[in-house]
Scaffold this active site. Structure first.
Site, PDB file in Angstrom:
ATOM      1  N   GLY A 156       0.864  -1.186   0.000  1.00  0.00           N
ATOM      2  CA  GLY A 156       0.000   0.000   0.000  1.00  0.00           C
ATOM      3  C   GLY A 156       0.897   1.232   0.000  1.00  0.00           C
ATOM      4  N   ARG A 157       0.315   2.336   0.455  1.00  0.00           N
ATOM      5  CA  ARG A 157       1.084   3.592   0.460  1.00  0.00           C
ATOM      6  C   ARG A 157       2.384   3.473   1.253  1.00  0.00           C
ATOM      7  NH1 ARG A 157      -3.914   5.130   1.886  1.00  0.00           N
ATOM      8  NH2 ARG A 157      -5.097   6.495   0.518  1.00  0.00           N
ATOM      9  N   ILE A 158       2.290   2.875   2.463  1.00  0.00           N
ATOM     10  CA  ILE A 158       3.475   2.840   3.334  1.00  0.00           C
ATOM     11  C   ILE A 158       4.505   1.850   2.782  1.00  0.00           C
ATOM     12  CG2 ILE A 158       4.298   2.565   5.716  1.00  0.00           C
ATOM     13  CD1 ILE A 158       1.404   3.229   6.633  1.00  0.00           C
ATOM     14  N   THR A 236       5.300  -3.284  11.718  1.00  0.00           N
ATOM     15  CA  THR A 236       4.806  -1.962  12.146  1.00  0.00           C
ATOM     16  C   THR A 236       3.338  -1.819  11.736  1.00  0.00           C
ATOM     17  OG1 THR A 236       5.692  -0.998  10.103  1.00  0.00           O
ATOM     18  CG2 THR A 236       7.033  -0.748  12.076  1.00  0.00           C
ATOM     19  N   ARG A 238       0.005  -4.391  12.451  1.00  0.00           N
ATOM     20  CA  ARG A 238      -0.825  -4.711  13.605  1.00  0.00           C
ATOM     21  C   ARG A 238      -0.342  -6.027  14.198  1.00  0.00           C
ATOM     22  NH1 ARG A 238      -2.134  -0.165  13.472  1.00  0.00           N
ATOM     23  NH2 ARG A 238      -4.226   0.764  13.413  1.00  0.00           N
ATOM     24  N   GLU A 267      -1.766  -4.497  23.523  1.00  0.00           N
ATOM     25  CA  GLU A 267      -0.988  -3.277  23.758  1.00  0.00           C
ATOM     26  C   GLU A 267      -1.578  -2.493  24.922  1.00  0.00           C
ATOM     27  OE1 GLU A 267      -0.674  -1.126  20.058  1.00  0.00           O
ATOM     28  OE2 GLU A 267       0.214  -2.834  19.047  1.00  0.00           O
ATOM     29  N   HIS A 286       4.334   1.148  19.660  1.00  0.00           N
ATOM     30  CA  HIS A 286       3.397   1.582  18.605  1.00  0.00           C
ATOM     31  C   HIS A 286       3.595   3.075  18.262  1.00  0.00           C
ATOM     32  CE1 HIS A 286      -0.678   0.382  16.676  1.00  0.00           C
ATOM     33  NE2 HIS A 286      -0.075   1.320  15.953  1.00  0.00           N
TER      34      HIS A 286
HETATM   35  C1  GLV Z   1      -1.317   3.424  13.461  1.00  0.00           C
HETATM   36  O1  GLV Z   1      -1.067   2.300  13.722  1.00  0.00           O
HETATM   37  C2  GLV Z   1      -2.347   3.810  12.544  1.00  0.00           C
HETATM   38  O2  GLV Z   1      -3.101   2.938  12.095  1.00  0.00           O
HETATM   39  O3  GLV Z   1      -2.440   5.003  12.241  1.00  0.00           O
END
Ligand code: GLV
Length: 326
Positions: A156-158, A236, A238, A267, A286
């Site tokens: 995706g974007r990230i 990073t 979930r 968490e 997180h």
């Molecule tokens: C962080 O985990 C988000 O979903 O923005």
């Protein structure tokens, strides 16, 4: 008549002032304690707008209590904390904060990769604990990043932003995604790979996909057993995507080399969690999107979505689900 907006955690004055121009604003005023469930269940009854965090479970029970709610604005890009179907049934709009956190989260993901690869936390601790000792050849040796193979699960974007960082390190990038993205392969110089091949070939496996029940424990015992013994897993996204028990075993037995984790199944992670006993895990609380500028951008976007819908009667800027016709 002004609408009422409830915010589930203390937000900066700048955001409250913006919202107060248009709405009655109510807020859970604690910064470090989530709003208790019974308070949320009460507050939801008589509000038109809700701004919530990823730690707030906005499930069917909460949504059922809402009598006049029009928008749930999640201050996060992931929205697995919200029962979107239940919201849809009541024609409640759901929004998130995509885009504004992309680069910051990619930065953190790469930082975590580097920290796990080069054992930065152990090395730093050794200085502070007086364990530096004499320089020795193999002390604190890690894994190379430059020229290594990076496997990205979820483009995706990230994920795409992460590729740009990896390209700067001359990494060979593989990706696995539900749908193949041919134009991105050309543009970013990356290669599509089936999940099994990606796990077998990668030196670094980064999880960059949103959580849904379909991907619960996508990385379990079998998947970890396919990875190289020198490989490093970075999460990073979930916590629920990884079977933590299987990960603990794999790390303890040396089936994989290390992990960098910013997210966990629970968490905050319980202090007696076995993963915290391992020295080959870098753990973060997180903080993927946690830069000052990005967190403010996210808060503004969450607020602007509410203003658009409740005050402007317009379409939201970043809907996850949008039921009203405009
Ligand atoms: C962080 O985990 C988000 O979903 O923005």
């Amino acid at each position: 008549m002004k609408s009422t907006v409830y915010i589930t955690r203390k937000l900066p004055d700048e955001i409250i002032n913006k919202l107060s121009q248009y709405f009655h604003v109510r807020m859970w005023k604690e910064e470090n304690i989530p709003v208790p469930r019974e308070i949320l269940l009460k507050e939801i009854e008589n509000i038109e707008g809700l701004i919530c965090l990823l730690t707030d479970k906005i499930d069917e029970e909460v949504i059922r209590k809402a009598k006049q709610l029009k928008i749930i604005s999640n201050l996060a890009v992931g929205y697995n904390n919200i029962d979107v179907q239940a919201a849809a049934k009541k024609e409640i709009i759901v929004t998130n904060t995509p885009g504004v956190l992309t680069e910051t989260t990619a930065d953190l993901t790469f930082a975590l990769l580097m920290a796990a690869a080069r054992r930065l936390v152990n090395a730093s601790d050794s200085v502070r604990n007086g364990e530096w000792g004499a320089w020795s050849l193999m002390q604190h040796t890690g894994q190379d990043i430059f020229g290594a193979t990076l496997g990205i699960i979820g483009l995706g974007r990230i994920g795409e932003a992460l590729v740009k960082r990896a390209n700067g390190f001359d990494m060979n990038v593989l990706y696995y995604n539900r749908t193949r993205k041919l134009e991105k392969e050309q543009e970013l110089g990356i290669h599509y790979s089936e999940l099994k091949d990606l796990l077998q070939q990668s030196d670094y496996v980064c999880l960059m996909l949103p959580y849904s029940p379909d991907v619960h424990h996508l990385i379990g015992k079998e998947e970890l057993s396919l990875m190289k013994q020198s490989a490093i897993l970075i999460n990073t996204a979930r916590g629920g995507i990884v079977d933590e028990e299987a990960l603990y075993e794999a790390l303890r037995n040396g089936d994989i080399w290390a992990a960098g984790l910013d997210v966990f199944e629970q968490e905050p992670i319980p202090m007696d969690h076995p993963l915290l006993s391992l020295s080959n895990v870098v753990t973060l609380p997180h903080i993927g999107s946690a830069s000052v500028k990005t967190r403010m951008r996210m808060a503004h976007l969450a607020a602007d979505n509410v203003v658009k819908v409740l005050y402007g009667g317009d379409a939201p800027i970043t809907p996850v689900y949008q039921c009203v016709k405009v």
